[in-house]
Design an enzyme around this catalytic site. Structure first.
Site, PDB file in Angstrom:
ATOM      1  CE1 TYR A 138      -1.362   0.190  14.979  1.00  0.00           C
ATOM      2  CE2 TYR A 138      -2.504   0.541  17.062  1.00  0.00           C
ATOM      3  CZ  TYR A 138      -2.446  -0.046  15.821  1.00  0.00           C
ATOM      4  OH  TYR A 138      -3.478  -0.852  15.393  1.00  0.00           O
ATOM      5  CB  ILE A 192      -1.035   0.021   1.163  1.00  0.00           C
ATOM      6  CG1 ILE A 192      -0.342  -0.102   2.529  1.00  0.00           C
ATOM      7  CG2 ILE A 192      -2.085  -1.058   0.965  1.00  0.00           C
ATOM      8  CD1 ILE A 192      -1.253   0.247   3.697  1.00  0.00           C
ATOM      9  CG  ASP A 240      -7.830   0.404  21.845  1.00  0.00           C
ATOM     10  OD1 ASP A 240      -7.204   0.023  20.829  1.00  0.00           O
ATOM     11  OD2 ASP A 240      -7.568  -0.044  22.984  1.00  0.00           O
TER      12      ASP A 240
HETATM   13  N1  LIG Z   1      -4.380  -6.479  16.577  1.00  0.00           N
HETATM   14  C1  LIG Z   1      -5.046  -5.619  17.340  1.00  0.00           C
HETATM   15  O1  LIG Z   1      -5.168  -5.791  18.559  1.00  0.00           O
HETATM   16  C2  LIG Z   1      -5.700  -4.410  16.708  1.00  0.00           C
HETATM   17  C3  LIG Z   1      -6.344  -3.488  17.557  1.00  0.00           C
HETATM   18  C4  LIG Z   1      -6.950  -2.371  16.994  1.00  0.00           C
HETATM   19  C5  LIG Z   1      -6.919  -2.186  15.623  1.00  0.00           C
HETATM   20  N2  LIG Z   1      -6.277  -3.101  14.833  1.00  0.00           N
HETATM   21  C6  LIG Z   1      -6.252  -2.837  13.390  1.00  0.00           C
HETATM   22  O2  LIG Z   1      -6.835  -3.948  12.726  1.00  0.00           O
HETATM   23  C7  LIG Z   1      -6.233  -4.108  11.439  1.00  0.00           C
HETATM   24  C8  LIG Z   1      -5.798  -5.555  11.256  1.00  0.00           C
HETATM   25  O3  LIG Z   1      -4.858  -5.867  12.278  1.00  0.00           O
HETATM   26  P1  LIG Z   1      -4.234  -7.323  12.457  1.00  0.00           P
HETATM   27  O4  LIG Z   1      -4.084  -7.516  13.909  1.00  0.00           O
HETATM   28  O5  LIG Z   1      -4.922  -8.322  11.598  1.00  0.00           O
HETATM   29  O6  LIG Z   1      -2.757  -7.039  11.889  1.00  0.00           O
HETATM   30  P2  LIG Z   1      -1.703  -7.998  11.215  1.00  0.00           P
HETATM   31  O7  LIG Z   1      -1.955  -9.424  11.605  1.00  0.00           O
HETATM   32  O8  LIG Z   1      -0.371  -7.393  11.490  1.00  0.00           O
HETATM   33  O9  LIG Z   1      -2.058  -7.867   9.667  1.00  0.00           O
HETATM   34  C9  LIG Z   1      -1.710  -6.750   8.906  1.00  0.00           C
HETATM   35  C10 LIG Z   1      -1.273  -7.245   7.543  1.00  0.00           C
HETATM   36  O10 LIG Z   1      -0.909  -6.093   6.765  1.00  0.00           O
HETATM   37  C11 LIG Z   1       0.312  -6.405   6.111  1.00  0.00           C
HETATM   38  N3  LIG Z   1       1.038  -5.203   5.746  1.00  0.00           N
HETATM   39  C12 LIG Z   1       1.972  -4.513   6.473  1.00  0.00           C
HETATM   40  N4  LIG Z   1       2.471  -3.511   5.736  1.00  0.00           N
HETATM   41  C13 LIG Z   1       1.849  -3.561   4.536  1.00  0.00           C
HETATM   42  C14 LIG Z   1       1.964  -2.799   3.336  1.00  0.00           C
HETATM   43  N5  LIG Z   1       2.838  -1.791   3.234  1.00  0.00           N
HETATM   44  N6  LIG Z   1       1.177  -3.116   2.285  1.00  0.00           N
HETATM   45  C15 LIG Z   1       0.304  -4.151   2.374  1.00  0.00           C
HETATM   46  N7  LIG Z   1       0.175  -4.932   3.457  1.00  0.00           N
HETATM   47  C16 LIG Z   1       0.941  -4.641   4.528  1.00  0.00           C
HETATM   48  C17 LIG Z   1       1.059  -7.221   7.140  1.00  0.00           C
HETATM   49  O11 LIG Z   1       2.164  -7.881   6.590  1.00  0.00           O
HETATM   50  P3  LIG Z   1       3.472  -8.113   7.553  1.00  0.00           P
HETATM   51  O12 LIG Z   1       3.020  -9.098   8.579  1.00  0.00           O
HETATM   52  O13 LIG Z   1       4.501  -8.617   6.602  1.00  0.00           O
HETATM   53  O14 LIG Z   1       3.800  -6.778   8.136  1.00  0.00           O
HETATM   54  C18 LIG Z   1      -0.044  -8.167   7.608  1.00  0.00           C
HETATM   55  O15 LIG Z   1      -0.191  -9.268   6.740  1.00  0.00           O
HETATM   56  C19 LIG Z   1      -5.111  -3.095  11.383  1.00  0.00           C
HETATM   57  O16 LIG Z   1      -5.566  -1.958  10.689  1.00  0.00           O
HETATM   58  C20 LIG Z   1      -4.866  -2.716  12.831  1.00  0.00           C
HETATM   59  O17 LIG Z   1      -4.344  -1.409  12.956  1.00  0.00           O
HETATM   60  C21 LIG Z   1      -5.678  -4.189  15.341  1.00  0.00           C
END
Ligand SMILES: NC(=O)c1ccc[n+]([C@@H]2O[C@H](COP(=O)([O-])OP(=O)(O)OC[C@H]3O[C@@H](n4cnc5c(N)ncnc54)[C@H](OP(=O)(O)O)[C@@H]3O)[C@@H](O)[C@H]2O)c1
Length: 307
Positions: free
Chosen positions: A128, A40, A105
């Protein structure tokens, strides 16, 4: 509907794709192999992908989610979470496509002392949260048809998350303590080391599968804007860990409450970041289940996956 999912190899993205698949034409994208490759931060790639597939909606789950990593490398955090989202929002606007952006959050400072509503003013205290808030602003400014879904403490039986770290650590400690003593590791009589977990940060756990279903429920809805979505109820990290251990029947493991200062990290985290689903409440549509019910499903899925 034709829907692009970003971050489709991540914890949430995987489940969003599975929840969409029965009814929609899904194009999973990620920087990782196994999906249509889409970084992205690469503006050309983002515009090429959007103009090639001409989606009606993008569910944007890609992010730099390593909170301490964001603190150590703010440029990278802003590049992925703010500029990456900006690229997608511009590309979506160019074909009038809807975008759903998953936010956090951590856009709040945690000082309110009561659950945050969608009408509260964000004030992030870390990189973050600030970079995700910049992503929210891009989506709001650039895409008429947008949803912003703020969530917290996401967990699943796969990926990198607190609940999985706790249950795996507990299992490893039990295994190590109960395996027969050998010449190299004479463990006879060794007690199981307890887990130490922060008890002074309060939030709401969110089962990734429930969040994925909520995101899918937005598809086609004309009710654009910002939503808060988590499982119902709140707890400390310590209560969350204790409930996981109890539900998994691993009661031989102690879970000791500690203060945030006893677990130093590069990032200041909000002390109280419970998200009230005020918009859904006002619409009469808040059907999130209690986090303890989601923990039961998590433990059951984790147990099945191990077999
Ligand atoms: N986990 C939580 O507790 C939490 C809480 C609140 C909000 N969120 C939000 O929920 C969403 C999903 O989170 P998640 O926990 O599923 O995160 P995740 O498991 O880290 O998944 C994010 C994915 O995005 C990929 N990514 C990173 N940089 C990228 C780029 N430049 N272009 C395309 N893809 C890229 C990552 O690849 P790599 O692994 O190689 O980096 C990973 O596959 C995010 O927006 C996060 O901010 C998460």
């Amino acid at each position: 509907m034709r829907i692009i999912v970003t971050g489709a190899c991540g914890m949430l993205g995987r489940l969003v794709c599975s929840a969409l698949e029965p009814k929609h034409h899904v194009i999973p994208t990620d920087v990782l192999e196994g999906c249509e490759r889409l970084d992205i931060i690469d503006t050309t790639q983002v515009f090429d992908t959007i103009s090639r597939f001409r989606p009606e909606m993008v569910i944007h789950c890609a992010a730099m989610t390593d909170v301490d990593g964001c603190e150590r490398d703010p440029d990278r955090a802003y590049l992925v979470n703010a500029v990456g989202t900006w690229n997608l929002a511009c590309a979506c606007a160019s074909i009038d496509c809807t975008i759903a952006y998953v936010s956090t959050d951590y856009v709040f400072d945690g000082e309110k002392g009561a659950p945050y509503t969608e009408f509260d003013q964000p004030n992030p205290i870390g990189v973050y949260g600030a970079s995700k808030l910049a992503g929210e602003a891009a989506v709001k400014e650039l895409c008429r048809k947008h949803y912003i879904v703020r969530t917290s403490w996401v967990f699943a039986p796969h990926g990198k998350n607190f609940a999985l770290t706790i249950i795996n650590a507990a299992e490893n400690r039990i295994r190590a303590a109960t395996s027969p003593p050998t010449h190299l590791s004479p463990k006879e009589g060794k007690s199981i080391e307890p887990l130490r977990v922060v008890a002074d940060q309060i939030g709401s756990p969110t089962y990734a599968k429930d969040l994925a279903e909520f995101l899918v429920s937005l598809v086609g809805s004309p009710l654009y804007g910002t939503y808060h979505y988590t499982n119902a109820g709140s707890c400390s990290w310590h209560e969350f860990a204790s409930t996981i251990i109890e539900t998994a029947g691993m009661t031989q493991i102690g879970v000791v409450p500690i203060k945030s200062e006893e677990w130093p990290t590069p990032t200041r985290r909000p002390k109280y970041s419970v998200l009230r689903h005020y918009r859904l409440e006002l619409l009469g549509r808040d059907s999130a289940r209690p986090w303890q019910d989601a923990v039961r499903e998590f433990v059951s899925e984790w147990t099945t996956a191990k077999r």
